[in-house]
Scaffold this motif. Sequence first.
Motif, PDB file in Angstrom:
ATOM      1  N   THR A  58       0.839  -1.193   0.000  1.00 15.93           N
ATOM      2  CA  THR A  58       0.000   0.000   0.000  1.00 15.93           C
ATOM      3  C   THR A  58       0.875   1.246   0.000  1.00 15.93           C
ATOM      4  N   TYR A  59       0.342   2.307  -0.570  1.00 15.04           N
ATOM      5  CA  TYR A  59       1.053   3.573  -0.680  1.00 15.04           C
ATOM      6  C   TYR A  59       0.068   4.687  -0.363  1.00 15.04           C
ATOM      7  N   TYR A  60       0.584   5.757   0.253  1.00 14.34           N
ATOM      8  CA  TYR A  60      -0.278   6.866   0.636  1.00 14.34           C
ATOM      9  C   TYR A  60       0.357   8.201   0.284  1.00 14.34           C
ATOM     10  N   GLY A  61      -0.504   9.159  -0.017  1.00 17.37           N
ATOM     11  CA  GLY A  61      -0.036  10.519  -0.190  1.00 17.37           C
ATOM     12  C   GLY A  61       0.307  11.125   1.164  1.00 17.37           C
ATOM     13  N   ASP A  62       1.187  12.091   1.165  1.00 19.51           N
ATOM     14  CA  ASP A  62       1.649  12.678   2.433  1.00 19.51           C
ATOM     15  C   ASP A  62       0.515  13.286   3.239  1.00 19.51           C
ATOM     16  N   SER A  63      -0.457  13.856   2.557  1.00 21.41           N
ATOM     17  CA  SER A  63      -1.519  14.569   3.267  1.00 21.41           C
ATOM     18  C   SER A  63      -2.504  13.643   3.965  1.00 21.41           C
ATOM     19  N   VAL A  64      -2.485  12.355   3.640  1.00 21.40           N
ATOM     20  CA  VAL A  64      -3.453  11.424   4.234  1.00 21.40           C
ATOM     21  C   VAL A  64      -2.786  10.315   5.032  1.00 21.40           C
ATOM     22  N   GLU A  65      -1.462  10.232   4.956  1.00 23.94           N
ATOM     23  CA  GLU A  65      -0.725   9.187   5.671  1.00 23.94           C
ATOM     24  C   GLU A  65      -1.095   9.193   7.155  1.00 23.94           C
ATOM     25  N   GLY A  66      -1.452   8.030   7.663  1.00 24.77           N
ATOM     26  CA  GLY A  66      -1.804   7.906   9.066  1.00 24.77           C
ATOM     27  C   GLY A  66      -3.274   8.161   9.371  1.00 24.77           C
ATOM     28  N   ARG A  67      -4.013   8.702   8.411  1.00 26.28           N
ATOM     29  CA  ARG A  67      -5.440   8.976   8.620  1.00 26.28           C
ATOM     30  C   ARG A  67      -6.327   8.107   7.738  1.00 26.28           C
ATOM     31  N   PHE A  68      -5.859   7.797   6.551  1.00 23.04           N
ATOM     32  CA  PHE A  68      -6.634   7.013   5.590  1.00 23.04           C
ATOM     33  C   PHE A  68      -6.032   5.613   5.474  1.00 23.04           C
ATOM     34  N   THR A  69      -6.911   4.650   5.169  1.00 28.71           N
ATOM     35  CA  THR A  69      -6.469   3.273   4.957  1.00 28.71           C
ATOM     36  C   THR A  69      -7.131   2.722   3.702  1.00 28.71           C
ATOM     37  N   ILE A  70      -6.319   2.217   2.793  1.00 30.52           N
ATOM     38  CA  ILE A  70      -6.837   1.579   1.591  1.00 30.52           C
ATOM     39  C   ILE A  70      -6.799   0.072   1.795  1.00 30.52           C
ATOM     40  N   SER A  71      -7.827  -0.600   1.296  1.00 31.98           N
ATOM     41  CA  SER A  71      -7.883  -2.058   1.384  1.00 31.98           C
ATOM     42  C   SER A  71      -8.676  -2.575   0.191  1.00 31.98           C
ATOM     43  N   ARG A  72      -8.673  -3.890   0.027  1.00 29.49           N
ATOM     44  CA  ARG A  72      -9.429  -4.474  -1.072  1.00 29.49           C
ATOM     45  C   ARG A  72      -9.897  -5.861  -0.695  1.00 29.49           C
ATOM     46  N   ASP A  73     -10.985  -6.253  -1.334  1.00 30.40           N
ATOM     47  CA  ASP A  73     -11.524  -7.600  -1.192  1.00 30.40           C
ATOM     48  C   ASP A  73     -11.652  -8.151  -2.604  1.00 30.40           C
ATOM     49  N   ASN A  74     -10.710  -8.970  -2.994  1.00 35.46           N
ATOM     50  CA  ASN A  74     -10.703  -9.467  -4.378  1.00 35.46           C
ATOM     51  C   ASN A  74     -11.873 -10.403  -4.670  1.00 35.46           C
ATOM     52  N   ALA A  75     -12.422 -11.021  -3.650  1.00 39.87           N
ATOM     53  CA  ALA A  75     -13.582 -11.885  -3.857  1.00 39.87           C
ATOM     54  C   ALA A  75     -14.814 -11.066  -4.223  1.00 39.87           C
ATOM     55  N   LYS A  76     -14.810  -9.793  -3.835  1.00 39.89           N
ATOM     56  CA  LYS A  76     -15.951  -8.908  -4.113  1.00 39.89           C
ATOM     57  C   LYS A  76     -15.620  -7.867  -5.190  1.00 39.89           C
ATOM     58  N   ASN A  77     -14.431  -7.951  -5.756  1.00 37.51           N
ATOM     59  CA  ASN A  77     -14.012  -6.967  -6.768  1.00 37.51           C
ATOM     60  C   ASN A  77     -14.160  -5.537  -6.255  1.00 37.51           C
ATOM     61  N   THR A  78     -13.819  -5.327  -5.011  1.00 38.46           N
ATOM     62  CA  THR A  78     -14.069  -4.033  -4.391  1.00 38.46           C
ATOM     63  C   THR A  78     -12.838  -3.510  -3.670  1.00 38.46           C
ATOM     64  N   THR A  79     -12.626  -2.226  -3.807  1.00 42.78           N
ATOM     65  CA  THR A  79     -11.565  -1.501  -3.111  1.00 42.78           C
ATOM     66  C   THR A  79     -12.215  -0.500  -2.160  1.00 42.78           C
ATOM     67  N   TYR A  80     -11.613  -0.328  -0.997  1.00 46.55           N
ATOM     68  CA  TYR A  80     -12.182   0.554   0.015  1.00 46.55           C
ATOM     69  C   TYR A  80     -11.172   1.651   0.389  1.00 46.55           C
ATOM     70  N   LEU A  81     -11.716   2.764   0.850  1.00 48.95           N
ATOM     71  CA  LEU A  81     -10.879   3.807   1.432  1.00 48.95           C
ATOM     72  C   LEU A  81     -11.544   4.249   2.723  1.00 48.95           C
ATOM     73  N   GLN A  82     -10.929   3.912   3.835  1.00 43.66           N
ATOM     74  CA  GLN A  82     -11.411   4.325   5.153  1.00 43.66           C
ATOM     75  C   GLN A  82     -10.721   5.638   5.492  1.00 43.66           C
ATOM     76  N   MET A  83     -11.514   6.662   5.748  1.00 42.67           N
ATOM     77  CA  MET A  83     -10.986   8.000   6.010  1.00 42.67           C
ATOM     78  C   MET A  83     -11.335   8.424   7.424  1.00 42.67           C
ATOM     79  N   ASN A  84     -10.333   8.697   8.228  1.00 45.96           N
ATOM     80  CA  ASN A  84     -10.522   9.117   9.611  1.00 45.96           C
ATOM     81  C   ASN A  84      -9.953  10.518   9.821  1.00 45.96           C
ATOM     82  N   SER A  85     -10.357  11.136  10.893  1.00 46.08           N
ATOM     83  CA  SER A  85      -9.874  12.475  11.256  1.00 46.08           C
ATOM     84  C   SER A  85      -9.982  13.438  10.078  1.00 46.08           C
TER      85      SER A  85
END
Length: 120
Positions: A58-85
Amino acid sequence: QVRLVESGGGLVQAGGSLSISCTAFAQTFSKYAMGWFRQAPGKEREFVAAISGNGGRTYYGDSVEGRFTISRDNAKNTTYLQMNSLNAEDTAVYYCAADPEDRGISFDYWGQGTQVTVSS
């Protein structure tokens, strides 16, 4: 050909959290690196996060590092972005993109975008 459809955008208060999703209509979804980008009014498009096809990198932009989390579920063909703070500077249209070379560089396919608005 790949079609990407984002969902989950909306209005959230500063300091809050929001999760957005991107569903890919494509075969062999696990072979694509997936990325999230955003564009605020009057600003250039900005890299937010990316994830490799198997989810191992995983890779993050500087402005979101530590606040956002990217993940994926290949069984569902879906990518997620959890955004906090979240803060007002996170207000933008968020786009997901797919890189068929799984290098996180050549994002050839793009979704239509979902609006995220953070109220202060």
